[in-house]
Design an enzyme around this catalytic site. Structure first.
Site, mmCIF file in Angstrom:
data_model
loop_
_atom_site.group_PDB
_atom_site.id
_atom_site.type_symbol
_atom_site.label_atom_id
_atom_site.label_comp_id
_atom_site.label_asym_id
_atom_site.label_seq_id
_atom_site.Cartn_x
_atom_site.Cartn_y
_atom_site.Cartn_z
ATOM 1 N N LYS A 76 -5.462 -2.404 10.512
ATOM 2 C CA LYS A 76 -5.014 -2.139 9.147
ATOM 3 C C LYS A 76 -3.498 -2.163 9.053
ATOM 4 O O LYS A 76 -2.779 -2.064 10.041
ATOM 5 C CB LYS A 76 -5.545 -0.791 8.659
ATOM 6 C CG LYS A 76 -7.049 -0.782 8.434
ATOM 7 C CD LYS A 76 -7.492 -1.806 7.402
ATOM 8 C CE LYS A 76 -7.063 -1.459 5.992
ATOM 9 N NZ LYS A 76 -7.507 -2.466 5.005
ATOM 10 N N HIS A 97 -2.940 -7.088 3.098
ATOM 11 C CA HIS A 97 -3.300 -6.900 1.682
ATOM 12 C C HIS A 97 -2.084 -6.488 0.853
ATOM 13 O O HIS A 97 -2.071 -5.461 0.178
ATOM 14 C CB HIS A 97 -4.429 -5.860 1.548
ATOM 15 C CG HIS A 97 -5.700 -6.260 2.240
ATOM 16 N ND1 HIS A 97 -6.449 -7.338 1.834
ATOM 17 C CD2 HIS A 97 -6.325 -5.730 3.318
ATOM 18 C CE1 HIS A 97 -7.508 -7.455 2.630
ATOM 19 N NE2 HIS A 97 -7.452 -6.508 3.537
ATOM 20 N N ASP A 271 -8.841 -3.076 -1.931
ATOM 21 C CA ASP A 271 -7.640 -3.267 -1.116
ATOM 22 C C ASP A 271 -6.760 -4.401 -1.628
ATOM 23 O O ASP A 271 -5.633 -4.576 -1.165
ATOM 24 C CB ASP A 271 -7.987 -3.472 0.372
ATOM 25 C CG ASP A 271 -9.026 -4.549 0.605
ATOM 26 O OD1 ASP A 271 -9.316 -5.306 -0.337
ATOM 27 O OD2 ASP A 271 -9.550 -4.631 1.731
#
Length: 373
Positions: A76, A97, A271
């Site tokens: 992430k 993202h 996201d």
């Protein structure tokens, strides 16, 4: 030349995945690279420090030790607490993202890091190979999670997905027929729910219609059909993707009062900003909230709830690209067009057009940004 590669422990709420498995590490160390693994990085996926050590990694005690590398591999995006670890001579390979996260964009630009995003690595045929495995997981989970929150004890309508003889099954509307939507439909149809999938691509709708042969309905995604499907739904799954860009709102705030009380929204697109206007990112610690009697589940790292499956599924796909970045450094971006699409920032420049457009920033072609680097 050998590359120093860092594998830090994830810091996002309940993020139990890890960027590489011991098998990935072994492949790198055999090629002469050095891998620094933060102690406990794999524990959430039931991968021990000893397994990484046997694969040739050096176990380091602190996050900053793992971040002090030429190539950092994660799952992430960096959290604000990690922004200070970013530096100009680093390549960062992870999900980013960025279209919904201006502070992170600014942190990447100010640090000068070369950031390559899993979700924008794109092959010549238009496929997104590093987004696909987590989209499969998230799509299947979306139906499973929706079924849970439809229970009255969880705030839902008290509807069983497959119904029982003499009682209608749950009505499920899926917005998007890509990988997430297709996998959500697979599980929902398998549960016996009444499923409607909406998309703007006739080819995708035809594919689903051919595969399921009447087990689900397909409808063109326009305002009228979206409203009709959403108002009739017990469960709405947001499965829209704009590669690298912010997701448009298909369900607006003023639509919620017309939805069934106790219905559930699972917005997998959260996201990237979400395809439901009332969506906002939630966490596994506090996954839902209610607006106008509609339960919203908007966890931005859904696949971390099944970390072992997710870690192995992701690392299988990322392995070849990690090896290329380790062997070639930033030159891998020049050599591999898929990685060129993946590069979002480099030394203070935005190198992905959708990000530049979203934040009204200057776009620089990746190869131009690399120059003689």
């Amino acid at each position: 030349m050998p590359m120093l590669i860092g594998l830090p422990k994830e810091t996002k709420d309940h993020e139990n995945r890890v960027g590489m498995t011991p098998s990935n590490v072994k492949g790198l160390t055999r090629r002469g690279h050095r891998v620094l693994v933060q102690s406990g990085a794999g524990e959430g996926s039931f991968l021990s420090d000893d397994e990484y050590r046997l694969a040739g990694a050096t176990i380091v005690p602190r996050a900053e030790d793992a971040w002090a590398a030429q190539l950092v591999v994660k799952v992430k995006e960096p959290t604000p607490a990690e922004y200070g670890y970013l530096h100009r001579d680093m390549m960062l390979f992870t999900y980013l993202h960025l279209a919904s996260d201006r502070p992170l964009v600014e942190a990447l630009l100010s640090s000068g890091v070369t950031a390559v995003a899993y979700e924008t690595v794109q092959t010549a045929d238009g496929k997104l190979p590093l987004l696909a495995p987590m989209s499969e997981v998230a799509g299947r989970m979306a139906t499973q999670i929706g079924a849970t929150y439809l229970q009255k004890t969880q705030g839902g309508r008290g509807v069983l997905m497959g119904g029982v003889p003499g009682v209608a099954a749950a009505n499920v509307a899926i917005l998007g027929a890509g990988i997430v939507g297709t996998n959500a439909a697979r599980v929902a149809a398998g549960c016996g729910a009444q499923v409607t999938v909406l998309d703007v691509s006739h080819d995708r709708l035809k594919y689903l219609d051919d595969i399921y042969r009447g087990q689900l309905q397909t409808r063109f995604s326009d305002e009228y059909n979206i409203e009709e499907a959403v108002y009739d739904a017990d469960l709405v799954i947001g499965a829209v993707l704009i590669p690298g860009g912010r997701t448009p709102w298909l369900v607006t705030t003023d639509m919620l009062p017309k939805m069934r009380r106790g219905s559930v929204i699972v917005d997998v697109a959260v996201d990237q900003g979400g395809c439901i206007e009332t969506s906002r990112p939630t966490t596994h610690s506090n996954p839902t909230y209610e607006i106008d009697g509609v339960v919203h589940y908007c966890v931005a790292n859904m696949p971390s709830a099944v970390p072992r499956t997710s870690t192995f599924a992701l690392s299988i796909q990322t392995a070849i690209y990690v090896v290329q970045l380790a062997d070639e450094g930033v030159n891998a971006v020049r050599k591999n067009p898929a990685l060129k699409f993946g590069m979002n920032t480099h030394r203070g420049a935005v190198t992905y057009p959708a990000i530049a457009q979203e934040f009204d920033m200057q776009y620089v072609d990746p190869l131009q940004a690399l120059g003689n680097a």
